[in-house]
Motif scaffolding. Structure first.
Motif, PDB file in Angstrom:
ATOM      1  N   GLN A   1      66.535 -25.425 -35.202  1.00 20.57           N
ATOM      2  CA  GLN A   1      65.897 -26.567 -35.863  1.00 20.57           C
ATOM      3  C   GLN A   1      66.760 -27.817 -35.738  1.00 20.57           C
ATOM      4  OE1 GLN A   1      62.686 -26.365 -37.797  1.00 20.57           O
ATOM      5  NE2 GLN A   1      63.032 -28.454 -37.039  1.00 20.57           N
ATOM      6  N   TRP A   2      68.089 -27.643 -35.863  1.00 15.53           N
ATOM      7  CA  TRP A   2      69.007 -28.785 -35.760  1.00 15.53           C
ATOM      8  C   TRP A   2      68.942 -29.420 -34.370  1.00 15.53           C
ATOM      9  CZ3 TRP A   2      73.317 -29.989 -32.813  1.00 15.53           C
ATOM     10  CH2 TRP A   2      74.111 -31.057 -33.278  1.00 15.53           C
ATOM     11  N   VAL A   3      68.933 -28.592 -33.334  1.00 13.33           N
ATOM     12  CA  VAL A   3      68.862 -29.131 -31.972  1.00 13.33           C
ATOM     13  C   VAL A   3      67.555 -29.877 -31.767  1.00 13.33           C
ATOM     14  CG1 VAL A   3      68.722 -28.515 -29.523  1.00 13.33           C
ATOM     15  CG2 VAL A   3      70.437 -27.446 -30.978  1.00 13.33           C
TER      16      VAL A   3
ATOM     17  N   ALA B   1      70.840 -18.740 -36.657  1.00 10.98           N
ATOM     18  CA  ALA B   1      70.306 -19.114 -35.347  1.00 10.98           C
ATOM     19  C   ALA B   1      69.106 -20.042 -35.491  1.00 10.98           C
ATOM     20  CB  ALA B   1      69.924 -17.858 -34.570  1.00 10.98           C
ATOM     21  N   TYR B   2      68.255 -19.757 -36.468  1.00 13.53           N
ATOM     22  CA  TYR B   2      67.072 -20.597 -36.682  1.00 13.53           C
ATOM     23  C   TYR B   2      67.488 -21.993 -37.148  1.00 13.53           C
ATOM     24  CZ  TYR B   2      62.170 -21.597 -37.614  1.00 13.53           C
ATOM     25  OH  TYR B   2      60.900 -22.136 -37.574  1.00 13.53           O
ATOM     26  N   ALA B   3      68.513 -22.057 -37.997  1.00 14.25           N
ATOM     27  CA  ALA B   3      69.018 -23.363 -38.438  1.00 14.25           C
ATOM     28  C   ALA B   3      69.541 -24.160 -37.247  1.00 14.25           C
ATOM     29  CB  ALA B   3      70.115 -23.173 -39.483  1.00 14.25           C
TER      30      ALA B   3
ATOM     31  N   GLY C   1      64.336 -12.180 -31.504  1.00 12.99           N
ATOM     32  CA  GLY C   1      63.825 -12.322 -32.858  1.00 12.99           C
ATOM     33  C   GLY C   1      63.561 -13.777 -33.213  1.00 12.99           C
ATOM     34  N   LEU C   2      64.400 -14.663 -32.702  1.00 12.92           N
ATOM     35  CA  LEU C   2      64.240 -16.096 -32.934  1.00 12.92           C
ATOM     36  C   LEU C   2      62.938 -16.606 -32.310  1.00 12.92           C
ATOM     37  CD1 LEU C   2      65.714 -18.568 -34.122  1.00 12.92           C
ATOM     38  CD2 LEU C   2      66.898 -18.816 -31.932  1.00 12.92           C
TER      39      LEU C   2
END
Length: 298
Positions: free
Chosen positions: A125-127, A120-122, A155-156
């Motif tokens: 960051q990608w967006v 989810a974090y990736a 959590g994100l």
């Protein structure tokens, strides 16, 4: 219970996560029974976020807004993917008029925490890094999801705050799974409610944590400092084990100075918004989409 919802209870698969593979097949069958969503006017595209490993995403672009939401599906951290979430992600895109990035995060127990959060974090960051390409304002990015996905979204938000990651404007948490301890009144008393029972909650957390102690990023209710988090819309279902942890988290956010809208839906149960024909489900989806639309408005 809402009588429209009660009539559908026999159609729901058994609340059992003892066999994750079978549970995934049951959820896929349930999702496919809904039928194809209306995606007219929405560009739907499967993409891949480069990571280790790469993360599959499905992007829904209604060409109406410069806002976007990183959307995390439900399924007890064990079930679900971008295909099972397709009807709901498309509905959010259509009704909210924002870009929806549905994330196919890795599932437990094969991939316990923090795999799903890392994916989810990736995606977040990608967006943020590809905002111009997506036609998105990097200051108008939200996170959201149902159930386990709502817990990942919470959590994100905590992780992005602590690591000074991409700015999150808003968090949309629908019946989120936030607390592995299961010691609230609703968790102790709603032991055999439709779709989500105490045993299913216990199994979901066991699969997700993989025997490791829960951290606030896995179980956000454990976080001691909720200050500086994005404004939130939190929705809970009356007949749901997660109900009280949802309400308590909303109150704690408010006490930490975070703006929160809380809606407790009477007569509903965990995941009942999947019964799209019910009036209360239509109102729930419209409200979630409306909250997102207002939060990301120009």
């Amino acid at each position: 219970m809402d009588p429209e919802l009660e009539a559908f209870i026999p159609l729901f698969p058994a609340a059992d996560l003892s066999d994750p593979v079978s549970a995934r097949k049951d959820l896929a069958a349930l999702s496919s029974s809904v039928g194809e969503p209306d995606t007219s006017g929405i560009l739907v595209e499967d993409r891949t976020v480069p990571a280790d490993p790469d993360v599959p995403i499905r992007v829904y672009d209604p060409h109406k807004s410069r806002g976007a939401v990183i959307w995390l599906h439900g399924g007890g951290w064990v079930m679900g993917d971008v295909d099972t979430e397709h009807p709901w992600a498309a509905a959010i895109a259509r009704h909210a008029g924002v870009v929806v990035v549905s994330v196919g995060y890795r599932l437990a127990p094969e991939n316990p925490f923090p795999a799903a959060l890392d994916d989810a974090y990736a995606a977040l960051q990608w967006v943020a890094d590809h905002a111009e390409e997506l036609g998105v304002d990097p200051d108008r990015i939200a996170v959201g999801g149902h159930s386990a996905g709502g817990g990942i979204a919470a959590g994100l938000a905590l992780r992005a705050r602590d690591e000074r990651g991409p700015r999150i404007r808003f968090q949309l948490l629908n019946q989120p799974g936030l607390d592995d301890r299961q010691d609230t009144w609703s968790a102790r008393n709603f032991t055999d409610t439709p779709w989500m029972t105490r045993d299913k909650c216990t199994a979901a957390w066991r699969h997700y944590l993989g025997g490791a102690p829960a951290t606030p990023y896995a179980a956000p209710a454990r976080a001691t400092d909720l200050s500086g988090l994005p404004p939130a819309h939190i929705a809970s279902a009356e007949l749901c084990p997660n109900r009280d942890e949802n309400i308590t988290y909303a109150l704690r956010l408010l006490q930490a100075g975070v703006s929160v809208e809380l809606h407790q839906w009477p007569g509903t149960f965990h995941g009942s918004q999947a019964i799209l024909s019910a009036d209360v489900s239509q109102r729930q989806i419209a409200e979630l989409a409306g909250a997102l639309r207002r939060a990301l408005a120009d």
